[in-house]
Write an enzyme that holds these catalytic residues in place. Sequence first.
Site, PDB file in Angstrom:
ATOM      1  CD  GLU A 179      -3.270  -0.842   1.916  1.00  0.00           C
ATOM      2  OE1 GLU A 179      -3.246   0.031   2.794  1.00  0.00           O
ATOM      3  OE2 GLU A 179      -4.275  -1.522   1.673  1.00  0.00           O
ATOM      4  CD  GLU A 379      -3.839  -6.064   3.102  1.00  0.00           C
ATOM      5  OE1 GLU A 379      -4.701  -5.265   3.513  1.00  0.00           O
ATOM      6  OE2 GLU A 379      -2.621  -5.940   3.331  1.00  0.00           O
TER       7      GLU A 379
HETATM    8  C1  GBH Z   1      -4.732  -2.272   4.891  1.00  0.00           C
HETATM    9  O1  GBH Z   1      -4.759  -0.961   5.399  1.00  0.00           O
HETATM   10  C2  GBH Z   1      -3.424  -2.819   5.403  1.00  0.00           C
HETATM   11  O2  GBH Z   1      -2.568  -3.317   4.430  1.00  0.00           O
HETATM   12  C3  GBH Z   1      -3.598  -3.766   6.545  1.00  0.00           C
HETATM   13  O3  GBH Z   1      -2.406  -3.808   7.268  1.00  0.00           O
HETATM   14  C4  GBH Z   1      -4.807  -3.340   7.357  1.00  0.00           C
HETATM   15  O4  GBH Z   1      -4.916  -4.055   8.555  1.00  0.00           O
HETATM   16  C5  GBH Z   1      -6.034  -3.547   6.493  1.00  0.00           C
HETATM   17  O5  GBH Z   1      -5.907  -2.883   5.257  1.00  0.00           O
HETATM   18  C6  GBH Z   1      -7.339  -3.105   7.131  1.00  0.00           C
HETATM   19  O6  GBH Z   1      -7.320  -1.734   7.405  1.00  0.00           O
HETATM   20  O7  GBH Z   1     -10.055   2.237  11.327  1.00  0.00           O
HETATM   21  O8  GBH Z   1     -10.194   4.505  10.584  1.00  0.00           O
HETATM   22  O9  GBH Z   1      -9.632   4.018  12.873  1.00  0.00           O
HETATM   23  C7  GBH Z   1      -5.664  -0.072   4.914  1.00  0.00           C
HETATM   24  C8  GBH Z   1      -5.429   1.237   5.621  1.00  0.00           C
HETATM   25  C9  GBH Z   1      -5.020   1.283   7.965  1.00  0.00           C
HETATM   26  C10 GBH Z   1      -6.955   2.315   7.046  1.00  0.00           C
HETATM   27  C11 GBH Z   1      -5.625   1.330   9.338  1.00  0.00           C
HETATM   28  C12 GBH Z   1      -7.566   2.371   8.410  1.00  0.00           C
HETATM   29  C13 GBH Z   1      -7.190   2.388  10.778  1.00  0.00           C
HETATM   30  C14 GBH Z   1      -7.818   3.688  11.129  1.00  0.00           C
HETATM   31  N1  GBH Z   1      -6.024   1.219   6.931  1.00  0.00           N
HETATM   32  N2  GBH Z   1      -6.553   2.428   9.443  1.00  0.00           N
HETATM   33  S1  GBH Z   1      -9.529   3.588  11.491  1.00  0.00           S
END
Ligand code: GBH
Length: 473
Positions: A179, A379
């Site tokens: 990403e 993913e």
């Molecule tokens: C992907 O992130 C990643 O590659 C993976 O590591 C991650 O666990 C998965 O997707 C699911 O998110 O929920 O708004 O409080 C995508 C980017 C990173 C966006 C974590 C949301 C959490 C903030 N995501 N983030 S929130």
Amino acid sequence: MPNDYDQNALSTSSALPTFPDDFYWGVAQAAYQIEGSPDADGKGKSIWDTYAHTPGKIKNGDTGDVAVDHYLRYKEDVQLLKNMGAKAYRFSISWPRIFPNGDGELNPKGLDFYSRLVDELLKAGIEPFATLYHWDLPQSLQDRGGWQSRYTCEAFAQYAGCVAKHLSDRVRHFFTINEFQNFVDMGHRGIDIVVQGKPVHIELAPGLKLEQGALNQVAHHAVLAHGMSVQAIRAMGQKGTKVGPAEVMFCGVPVIETPEHVHAAELATRHLNARYLDVMLTGKYSETYLQEAGADAPKFTDEDMRIIASPIDFVGINVYIPKMYVMASDEAPGYREVPMNVSHPKMGSPWHIFAPEVMYWAPRLTHALWKPKEIYITENGCATSDVVSDDGQVYDADRVMYLRSVMSQLQRATAEGVPVKGNFTWSSTDNFEWSAGYGTRFGLIYVDYKTQKRTPKLSAAWFKEAAKRNAVV
Ligand code: GBH
């Protein structure tokens, strides 16, 4: 007795549209989200160790210090993968376990952990797919400028080549960086979106707030690091080792499937990925991007562009949401964003609108725009509000609904000949969901964080049946 339908036909898998024979049914994970043991066997600090320990950054003050203790429980976890019928496993390698300072001395004990994990996977009949960078940059490199510095690209290539040298006798597929678009923007500026009418702010480590020019330079360094690492893997890895990126593709989904809206979606999708997939696959930044960036455009050489476009074997795309729905427009740039209704349904995470059709359009548009040889969905998955019931089971019927919906869309893409070779559901176990901490559960396997007890959810049983029949069940 008259019967409206043939019971037999309904109960056999032959009635179901299947995926190609060699399709990989996989699940994915990432080092910092599961491993724990942050100081074990000489590991150095990463920016996530630092960030998670900074007060106020992570929900409930959670950190990855223990996570799901995978570093110590990897054998049990591989067994669980085998039990749920996974054919492939995408895991990430923690750079500071291999090079505690990011460069310099190799730490053999860190490498040994992944070597043992790979052996365990192969013994269980599971194909290992390794990601080299899932966001845990060595803190020592951050202290020297992190992704703002071109030196980080060189250090990354060294590390990638070293891993390929030691693991490519058994690991046949490497993903360079996970990403690009998210770790660059969320990590170096933070992003603001609106979902169901509510503003959502998302940030990742190292939590910087860069100006646009500096941010574009970080983006350039990310794709340059990718290209350099592709070359290092080719130089150091066994012949036949396959490599590609794992990007969160920003997809414009045509609001209605007509030639004009589909064309508009292509224009939008190329533009939305100008700094990443488009430059990696074409070797140039689009005119539109450079014009838009103006004085903030990244500084680069022709040689950089050749490196960035180093030939790759496949493109990995993470597919959760469309960036936007688009429709055709008579005015430049030829498309426009369709506003989202406040009522648009969503899954558990604040940002996660439910739009399963992106699982068809993302690979289809990737194929149409850039024609990579192979595509992996690296993913997809969702968070749901899982609880353990009185009978000890976890009934995540909404996740099963989500998986059925998205996998049906993906099946359509493969049936139409889009070369999607496999799919990795995020994720095998519940884990540390970055700034959302442990309250947000993405796993097919539930983890009780007090006892570390693992309980496969209903969705794990669904996954097993679907993988066995190679179809959406
Ligand atoms: C992907 O992130 C990643 O590659 C993976 O590591 C991650 O666990 C998965 O997707 C699911 O998110 O929920 O708004 O409080 C995508 C980017 C990173 C966006 C974590 C949301 C959490 C903030 N995501 N983030 S929130």
